[in-house]
Design a protein around this motif. Structure first.
Motif, PDB file in Angstrom:
ATOM      1  N   UNK A 176      15.288 -50.619  -5.055  1.00 54.23           N
ATOM      2  CA  UNK A 176      14.052 -50.652  -5.861  1.00 54.23           C
ATOM      3  C   UNK A 176      13.338 -49.303  -5.838  1.00 54.23           C
ATOM      4  N   UNK A 177      13.220 -48.730  -4.641  1.00 57.74           N
ATOM      5  CA  UNK A 177      12.547 -47.440  -4.505  1.00 57.74           C
ATOM      6  C   UNK A 177      13.299 -46.349  -5.244  1.00 57.74           C
ATOM      7  N   UNK A 178      14.623 -46.393  -5.146  1.00 60.05           N
ATOM      8  CA  UNK A 178      15.429 -45.386  -5.834  1.00 60.05           C
ATOM      9  C   UNK A 178      15.262 -45.511  -7.345  1.00 60.05           C
TER      10      UNK A 178
ATOM     11  N   UNK B 166      26.447 -48.809   8.520  1.00 63.81           N
ATOM     12  CA  UNK B 166      27.090 -47.503   8.441  1.00 63.81           C
ATOM     13  C   UNK B 166      26.455 -46.749   7.272  1.00 63.81           C
ATOM     14  N   UNK B 167      26.728 -45.442   7.192  1.00 67.24           N
ATOM     15  CA  UNK B 167      26.199 -44.659   6.073  1.00 67.24           C
ATOM     16  C   UNK B 167      26.718 -45.229   4.746  1.00 67.24           C
ATOM     17  N   UNK B 168      27.981 -45.658   4.744  1.00 70.52           N
ATOM     18  CA  UNK B 168      28.553 -46.217   3.506  1.00 70.52           C
ATOM     19  C   UNK B 168      27.800 -47.474   3.084  1.00 70.52           C
ATOM     20  N   UNK B 169      27.404 -48.291   4.062  1.00 75.31           N
ATOM     21  CA  UNK B 169      26.651 -49.509   3.730  1.00 75.31           C
ATOM     22  C   UNK B 169      25.252 -49.177   3.220  1.00 75.31           C
ATOM     23  N   UNK B 170      24.639 -48.148   3.807  1.00 75.56           N
ATOM     24  CA  UNK B 170      23.314 -47.735   3.323  1.00 75.56           C
ATOM     25  C   UNK B 170      23.424 -47.349   1.849  1.00 75.56           C
TER      26      UNK B 170
ATOM     27  N   UNK C 237      24.002 -50.335  -0.376  1.00 79.21           N
ATOM     28  CA  UNK C 237      22.775 -51.113  -0.569  1.00 79.21           C
ATOM     29  C   UNK C 237      21.841 -50.468  -1.602  1.00 79.21           C
ATOM     30  N   UNK C 238      22.055 -49.186  -1.884  1.00 76.97           N
ATOM     31  CA  UNK C 238      21.253 -48.522  -2.923  1.00 76.97           C
ATOM     32  C   UNK C 238      21.784 -48.827  -4.325  1.00 76.97           C
ATOM     33  N   UNK C 239      23.057 -49.255  -4.415  1.00 71.44           N
ATOM     34  CA  UNK C 239      23.688 -49.290  -5.744  1.00 71.44           C
ATOM     35  C   UNK C 239      23.053 -50.263  -6.743  1.00 71.44           C
TER      36      UNK C 239
END
Ligand SMILES: Cc1cc2nc3c(=O)[nH]c(=O)nc-3n(C[C@H](O)[C@H](O)[C@H](O)COP(=O)(O)O)c2cc1C
Length: 321
Positions: A177-179, A298-302, A305-307
């Motif tokens: 949402x923020x992105x 993990x960084x990949x999960x972060x 989660x932005x997608x």
């Protein structure tokens, strides 16, 4: 298109991992790039050339391109830090917290783009006049050091009207949402710190990651107290946002008194607290978005989660009908 515009346009997820001293080393930066963003290694005021080379080599071994972020105010004390970073052929170099002018040409000569974090409209104008390739709007909600005077959204709106150069935006951008919100406003990408500081590849000790995950949005404090206690000579305009703890409860509002009260013993106690991960005394740098980080990832999960940011942008299109 400039090189920086091309780099940002090539990201699968428009997220740049903020350079974070003590958290963003080579493993985190490379993992962020591998996951479709762009990761930056953080080089702090007490970093050594050896550390820069070690972290740079970790990233280089993965084959993923990364950037570096350095602190202009402390570079004169150790200018070799920049040379060591440039050995790794970074895509982008963030020159923040001070005047980037003395270093611009050297960085540009390597082909890297230069960006600078700004915390006020005046700082944005100054960085543009210096000739940086892009800006990072960094609101007072953000974790770690920066200006504590203007929050992300007002500053973003001001700065987007000042320039056509890429504007990244950090300070509370932690979810899809923020992105979506900052991209819809006109930002080129998010500049994300706190969520990555808590993730698996971060250099943060496990206790620190757990503390960030446990914290809510109202449990951070912006203060110079931790720097005064450690006798770091950060310019006075830069405080840092960290998780509130016993030490900040006692001193955050009384930094003038702390300047008088600081003793060698107190400095040693805080430094030891960092070594021991004693979170009642040690600073755990994190922004308000600590409250939006609720599990180990993990960084990949972060990045994953932005997608859904695209769904939020699509939903906002109803206003176009
Ligand atoms: C643990 C931590 C360390 C940081 N260290 C640096 C640093 O070394 N250099 C820098 O330019 N910014 C540093 N920052 C600030 C980030 O670049 C960025 O402005 C901030 O994290 C963005 O806000 P967010 O924390 O809400 O995502 C740090 C932030 C954190 C959380």
């Amino acid at each position: 298109m400039t090189d920086l515009e091309q780099t940002l346009a090539g990201l699968t997820v428009p997220v740049v991992g903020a350079p974070m001293a003590g958290a963003a080393g080579g493993a985190l930066a490379a993992a962020i790039t591998a996951g479709g963003g762009l990761g930056l290694i953080g080089v702090g005021n007490v970093a050594t050339v050896e550390q820069v080379r070690t972290e740079g080599a970790i990233a280089a071994a993965t084959g993923h391109r990364i950037g570096f972020g350095l602190m202009c105010w402390s570079l004169p004390q150790n200018p070799e830090l920049l040379d060591a970073a440039l050995e790794f052929d970074p895509v982008v170099v963030s020159l923040s917290f001070g005047d980037p002018r003395p270093y611009l040409a050297k960085v540009r000569d390597t082909g890297a783009a230069v960006i600078a974090q700004v915390g006020t409209r005046a700082e944005a104008l100054d960085a543009l006049e210096a000739g940086v390739d892009g800006l990072v709007v960094r609101g007072s909600e953000g974790g770690g050091h920066g200006r504590g005077v203007v929050s992300t959204l007002p500053l973003l709106q001001q700065v987007l009207d000042l320039t056509d150069k890429p504007v990244l935006v950090g300070g509370g951008v932690a979810t899809a949402r923020g992105l979506a919100a900052v991209l819809a406003a006109g930002a080129s990408a998010g500049w994300v710190g706190t969520p990555f500081a808590a993730c698996a590849e971060s250099l943060f000790r496990p206790e620190l990651k757990e503390a960030v995950i446990a914290a809510d949005t109202d449990q951070t404090v912006y203060t110079r107290a931790f720097d005064i206690a450690q006798r770091f000579d950060w310019p006075q305009i830069y405080g840092g946002r960290a998780l509130a703890n016993e030490f900040s409860d006692e001193w955050a509002e009384r930094t003038d008194a702390l300047e008088e009260a600081v003793t060698d013993e107190m400095t040693a106690t805080i430094k030891q607290a960092r070594v021991d991960a004693d979170l009642s005394m040690a600073p755990v740098y994190a922004g308000e978005s600590a409250g939006l980080v609720d599990r180990a990832r993990t960084a990949a999960q972060v990045l994953e989660d932005f997608t859904p940011f695209r769904e939020h942008l699509r939903a906002a299109q109803r206003w176009l009908d």
